[in-house]
Design a protein around this motif. Structure first.
Motif, PDB file in Angstrom:
ATOM      1  N   LEU A 106       2.257  -6.077   4.315  1.00  7.79           N
ATOM      2  CA  LEU A 106       1.457  -7.298   4.444  1.00  7.79           C
ATOM      3  C   LEU A 106       0.022  -7.172   3.964  1.00  7.79           C
ATOM      4  O   LEU A 106      -0.614  -6.129   4.140  1.00  7.79           O
ATOM      5  CB  LEU A 106       1.419  -7.742   5.916  1.00  7.79           C
ATOM      6  N   LEU A 107      -0.463  -8.251   3.367  1.00 12.29           N
ATOM      7  CA  LEU A 107      -1.905  -8.432   3.205  1.00 12.29           C
ATOM      8  C   LEU A 107      -2.244  -9.610   4.124  1.00 12.29           C
ATOM      9  O   LEU A 107      -1.890 -10.754   3.843  1.00 12.29           O
ATOM     10  CB  LEU A 107      -2.267  -8.751   1.750  1.00 12.29           C
ATOM     11  N   LYS A 108      -2.884  -9.287   5.247  1.00 11.97           N
ATOM     12  CA  LYS A 108      -3.137 -10.294   6.277  1.00 11.97           C
ATOM     13  C   LYS A 108      -4.515 -10.926   6.100  1.00 11.97           C
ATOM     14  O   LYS A 108      -5.528 -10.259   6.187  1.00 11.97           O
ATOM     15  CB  LYS A 108      -3.031  -9.655   7.661  1.00 11.97           C
ATOM     16  N   TYR A 146      -6.817  -8.832  10.978  1.00 13.10           N
ATOM     17  CA  TYR A 146      -6.595  -9.172   9.573  1.00 13.10           C
ATOM     18  C   TYR A 146      -7.166  -8.109   8.638  1.00 13.10           C
ATOM     19  O   TYR A 146      -8.117  -7.418   8.993  1.00 13.10           O
ATOM     20  CB  TYR A 146      -7.235 -10.535   9.263  1.00 13.10           C
ATOM     21  N   ASP A 147      -6.585  -8.002   7.453  1.00 15.49           N
ATOM     22  CA  ASP A 147      -7.130  -7.082   6.462  1.00 15.49           C
ATOM     23  C   ASP A 147      -8.405  -7.660   5.862  1.00 15.49           C
ATOM     24  O   ASP A 147      -9.331  -6.937   5.532  1.00 15.49           O
ATOM     25  CB  ASP A 147      -6.093  -6.832   5.349  1.00 15.49           C
ATOM     26  N   VAL A 148      -8.390  -8.978   5.742  1.00 14.08           N
ATOM     27  CA  VAL A 148      -9.571  -9.643   5.197  1.00 14.08           C
ATOM     28  C   VAL A 148      -9.723 -11.041   5.809  1.00 14.08           C
ATOM     29  O   VAL A 148      -8.748 -11.777   5.939  1.00 14.08           O
ATOM     30  CB  VAL A 148      -9.500  -9.699   3.641  1.00 14.08           C
ATOM     31  N   LEU A 155      -6.993  -8.223  -4.297  1.00 15.44           N
ATOM     32  CA  LEU A 155      -6.542  -7.270  -3.274  1.00 15.44           C
ATOM     33  C   LEU A 155      -5.025  -7.089  -3.319  1.00 15.44           C
ATOM     34  O   LEU A 155      -4.515  -5.996  -3.100  1.00 15.44           O
ATOM     35  CB  LEU A 155      -6.963  -7.749  -1.873  1.00 15.44           C
TER      36      LEU A 155
END
Lengths: 189, 189
Positions: free
Chosen positions: A109-111, A165-167, A186
């Motif tokens: 995942l990219l959260k 979250y990642d971002v 990203l």
């Protein structure tokens, strides 16, 4: 495991637009309303039933300990299944629906979390959705409250906490385009 | 008003390194420990006194309603003055010290929050600071607790809430270099 972008977003922050634009740039599908429709088809629910028991369920329903939670739990379970299946099918963007939590062990995942100031969100809602600005404040507050309660009920995670979250990006400050650019970059790297 | 980057960060997340690298790329100063030294010189406090009453004050001191808050409030006031003066001097990066709150009406801010998973932070602290990994968990938890309590006491803002920052990044997931790249790019545009 497929690489999936999950986007949690505040109402009116442009998170859905950011999801769509990002998906377009990456040439992968984006699921939001479409996801609901898939849930509907799969489970035989009406749109009204899902609206009432899904992410936008009123907080009184969310807080109820009695019968009313039943419909919500069914919608939740069905929704989890659909999200998991979509994630298995291939890389995609999923907006809302606690997808970050549902897929936490099922995909790479990219959260992402998208938020904006109250003023910027009100402006966006009035301009884009053509809603009158008289009842906007009440509507935003109610939506925020519902999403937060829904998220917490099913995930036990604090909605909006950066550490989940990642971002996390302020779309009102940075602009929709810049958010899309950052997320796309990203995801690629 | 000068353009200032403020970086709030979890202990061990590499926020200070990110601040320094970003400042180097932008050719502007970065203040962290240096800031404390400036406070010391200006106010005549000893380093020990500031350590005890500053951002790392123990939560028992922060929660106290009695005499002990005196030293802390003096350090806070002095710190606010120094931060405001630095922000007037020119563009810079300021790490920690609630600078985002202090400068909220005094500069054009890019507000950043850097965090990372507990595992990544423990790894970083052991590798970089050469600390033993036996007491790391307790140390990280204690630091988190202190920063959160300090932040809340003076700013009434929830530490780590994505909505307080323009951008929040997981340095453990994205890497230090990517964080520097994103912040530098956002500052320039």
């Amino acid at each position: 495991m497929n690489k999936i972008i999950t986007i949690s977003r505040e109402f009116g922050s442009g998170g859905r637009t950011i999801g769509r634009e990002t998906a377009k740039k990456l040439n992968i599908p984006c699921y939001d309303q479409e996801l609901i429709e898939k849930v509907q088809k799969e489970s035989g629910f009406t749109k009204e039933y899902i609206d009432k028991n899904g992410e936008n369920a009123s907080t009184s329903i969310l807080n109820s300990m009695f019968g009313t939670t039943f419909g919500r739990d069914i919608v939740w379970t069905s929704q989890c299944k659909v999200i998991s299946r979509l994630a298995e099918e291939g890389p995609c963007v999923i907006v809302g629906r606690c997808a970050d939590y549902v897929l936490r062990e099922k995909a790479e995942l990219l959260k992402v979390f998208i938020h904006a100031s109250y003023e910027k969100r009100a402006e966006r809602i009035v301009t884009l959705y053509g809603e009158s600005d008289t009842a906007i404040e009440k509507r935003i507050k109610e939506k925020d409250k519902r999403r937060s309660a829904y998220y917490k009920y099913y995930t036990e995670i604090e909605y909006g906490d950066a550490r989940n979250y990642d971002v996390a990006l302020d779309s009102g400050k940075l602009g929709i385009e810049k958010c899309v650019e950052i997320i796309t970059d990203l995801y690629k790297n």
